[in-house]
Design a protein around this motif. Sequence first.
Motif, mmCIF file in Angstrom:
data_model
loop_
_atom_site.group_PDB
_atom_site.id
_atom_site.type_symbol
_atom_site.label_atom_id
_atom_site.label_comp_id
_atom_site.label_asym_id
_atom_site.label_seq_id
_atom_site.Cartn_x
_atom_site.Cartn_y
_atom_site.Cartn_z
ATOM 1 N N GLY A 184 23.015 -78.254 60.826
ATOM 2 C CA GLY A 184 21.608 -78.482 61.640
ATOM 3 C C GLY A 184 21.154 -79.902 61.041
ATOM 4 O O GLY A 184 21.481 -80.391 60.048
ATOM 5 N N VAL A 185 20.243 -80.350 62.007
ATOM 6 C CA VAL A 185 19.418 -81.635 61.518
ATOM 7 C C VAL A 185 17.801 -81.379 61.497
ATOM 8 O O VAL A 185 17.129 -81.938 62.039
ATOM 9 N N ALA A 186 17.498 -79.957 61.010
ATOM 10 C CA ALA A 186 16.311 -79.900 60.887
ATOM 11 C C ALA A 186 15.552 -80.360 59.690
ATOM 12 O O ALA A 186 14.277 -80.054 59.486
ATOM 13 N N PHE A 187 16.366 -81.061 58.711
ATOM 14 C CA PHE A 187 15.735 -81.800 57.537
ATOM 15 C C PHE A 187 15.030 -80.958 56.698
ATOM 16 O O PHE A 187 14.177 -81.206 56.076
ATOM 17 N N GLU A 188 15.434 -79.604 56.342
ATOM 18 C CA GLU A 188 14.669 -78.542 55.560
ATOM 19 C C GLU A 188 15.092 -79.172 54.094
ATOM 20 O O GLU A 188 14.025 -79.208 53.530
ATOM 21 N N PRO A 189 16.029 -79.566 53.703
ATOM 22 C CA PRO A 189 16.010 -80.183 52.253
ATOM 23 C C PRO A 189 15.073 -81.525 52.077
ATOM 24 O O PRO A 189 14.525 -81.357 51.019
ATOM 25 N N LYS B 279 28.726 -88.735 59.371
ATOM 26 C CA LYS B 279 29.600 -87.574 59.032
ATOM 27 C C LYS B 279 29.292 -86.151 59.376
ATOM 28 O O LYS B 279 29.931 -85.216 58.973
ATOM 29 N N HIS B 280 28.037 -86.115 59.726
ATOM 30 C CA HIS B 280 27.323 -84.698 60.125
ATOM 31 C C HIS B 280 27.979 -84.198 61.470
ATOM 32 O O HIS B 280 28.546 -84.851 62.186
ATOM 33 N N GLU B 281 28.401 -83.133 60.980
ATOM 34 C CA GLU B 281 28.956 -82.297 62.241
ATOM 35 C C GLU B 281 28.401 -82.548 63.690
ATOM 36 O O GLU B 281 29.299 -82.760 64.438
ATOM 37 N N GLN B 282 27.080 -82.202 63.760
ATOM 38 C CA GLN B 282 26.721 -82.526 65.302
ATOM 39 C C GLN B 282 26.520 -83.851 65.631
ATOM 40 O O GLN B 282 26.652 -84.162 66.828
ATOM 41 N N VAL B 283 26.425 -84.838 64.803
ATOM 42 C CA VAL B 283 26.795 -86.056 65.394
ATOM 43 C C VAL B 283 28.250 -86.637 65.379
ATOM 44 O O VAL B 283 28.395 -87.059 66.634
ATOM 45 N N SER C 278 30.432 -84.385 66.631
ATOM 46 C CA SER C 278 30.652 -83.699 67.966
ATOM 47 C C SER C 278 29.562 -83.956 69.153
ATOM 48 O O SER C 278 29.739 -83.365 70.098
ATOM 49 N N CYS C 279 28.936 -84.934 68.940
ATOM 50 C CA CYS C 279 27.869 -85.287 70.083
ATOM 51 C C CYS C 279 26.886 -84.274 70.403
ATOM 52 O O CYS C 279 26.746 -84.028 71.719
ATOM 53 N N GLN C 280 26.675 -83.422 69.613
ATOM 54 C CA GLN C 280 25.752 -82.116 69.779
ATOM 55 C C GLN C 280 24.165 -82.271 69.502
ATOM 56 O O GLN C 280 23.394 -81.574 69.753
ATOM 57 N N LEU C 281 23.509 -83.577 69.223
ATOM 58 C CA LEU C 281 22.273 -83.791 69.028
ATOM 59 C C LEU C 281 21.512 -83.617 70.129
ATOM 60 O O LEU C 281 21.959 -84.062 71.342
ATOM 61 N N LEU C 282 20.516 -83.175 70.022
ATOM 62 C CA LEU C 282 19.510 -82.970 71.248
ATOM 63 C C LEU C 282 18.728 -84.537 71.743
ATOM 64 O O LEU C 282 18.001 -84.352 72.642
ATOM 65 N N GLY C 283 18.821 -85.285 70.973
ATOM 66 C CA GLY C 283 18.296 -86.639 71.174
ATOM 67 C C GLY C 283 18.925 -87.827 70.688
ATOM 68 O O GLY C 283 20.124 -87.510 70.111
ATOM 69 N N CYS C 284 18.659 -88.883 71.207
ATOM 70 C CA CYS C 284 19.276 -90.169 70.391
ATOM 71 C C CYS C 284 19.283 -90.385 68.997
ATOM 72 O O CYS C 284 18.256 -89.688 68.297
ATOM 73 N N PHE C 285 20.155 -91.070 68.450
ATOM 74 C CA PHE C 285 20.289 -91.509 66.920
ATOM 75 C C PHE C 285 18.644 -91.857 66.577
ATOM 76 O O PHE C 285 18.078 -91.369 65.418
ATOM 77 N N SER C 286 18.197 -92.884 67.342
ATOM 78 C CA SER C 286 16.928 -93.436 66.772
ATOM 79 C C SER C 286 15.559 -92.437 66.887
ATOM 80 O O SER C 286 14.676 -92.367 66.183
ATOM 81 N N ASP C 287 15.745 -91.702 67.995
ATOM 82 C CA ASP C 287 14.918 -90.367 68.044
ATOM 83 C C ASP C 287 14.751 -89.509 66.670
ATOM 84 O O ASP C 287 13.704 -89.092 66.437
#
Length: 128
Positions: A31-36, A62-66, A68-77
């Motif tokens: 995920g991309v929730a930035f918990e770490p 190299k992130h899995e969601q990047v 596989s194009c599964q991010l909910l927003g654009c990279f800059s957001d």
Amino acid sequence: APNSPFFPPNLPFPGQRMVLVACGPFTPSDGVAFEPLSDLLEVVARDRPDVCILLGPFLDAKHEQVESCQLLGCFSDVFRLCLHTIVEGTRGAGCQLVLVPSLRDVSHDFVYPQPPFPFPDLPKEDRA
């Protein structure tokens, strides 16, 4: 050497300094929730380093969601959210932030040498 660009040895040492250095990625692999990153910011708030150097990637190519194009927003957001988290999480710590991009940051040019991150939305008082 008299014209040396380094700290002149004849000046008194300015005192002990604490430097915290951390290297990304700052997201879990699922995920991309930035918990770490949030955990790291708790350490910054507790230890109050003088300087905090964060090395990317902040949003890893190299992130899995990047990949596989599964991010909910654009990279800059997503990067803006990460930056906002860092700035707000360190605001009361009194430390100087140094953000170093990675060649794998998807929200940054992957040229070498790397230019600094552009921060157009960052308030002037948070830039240094």
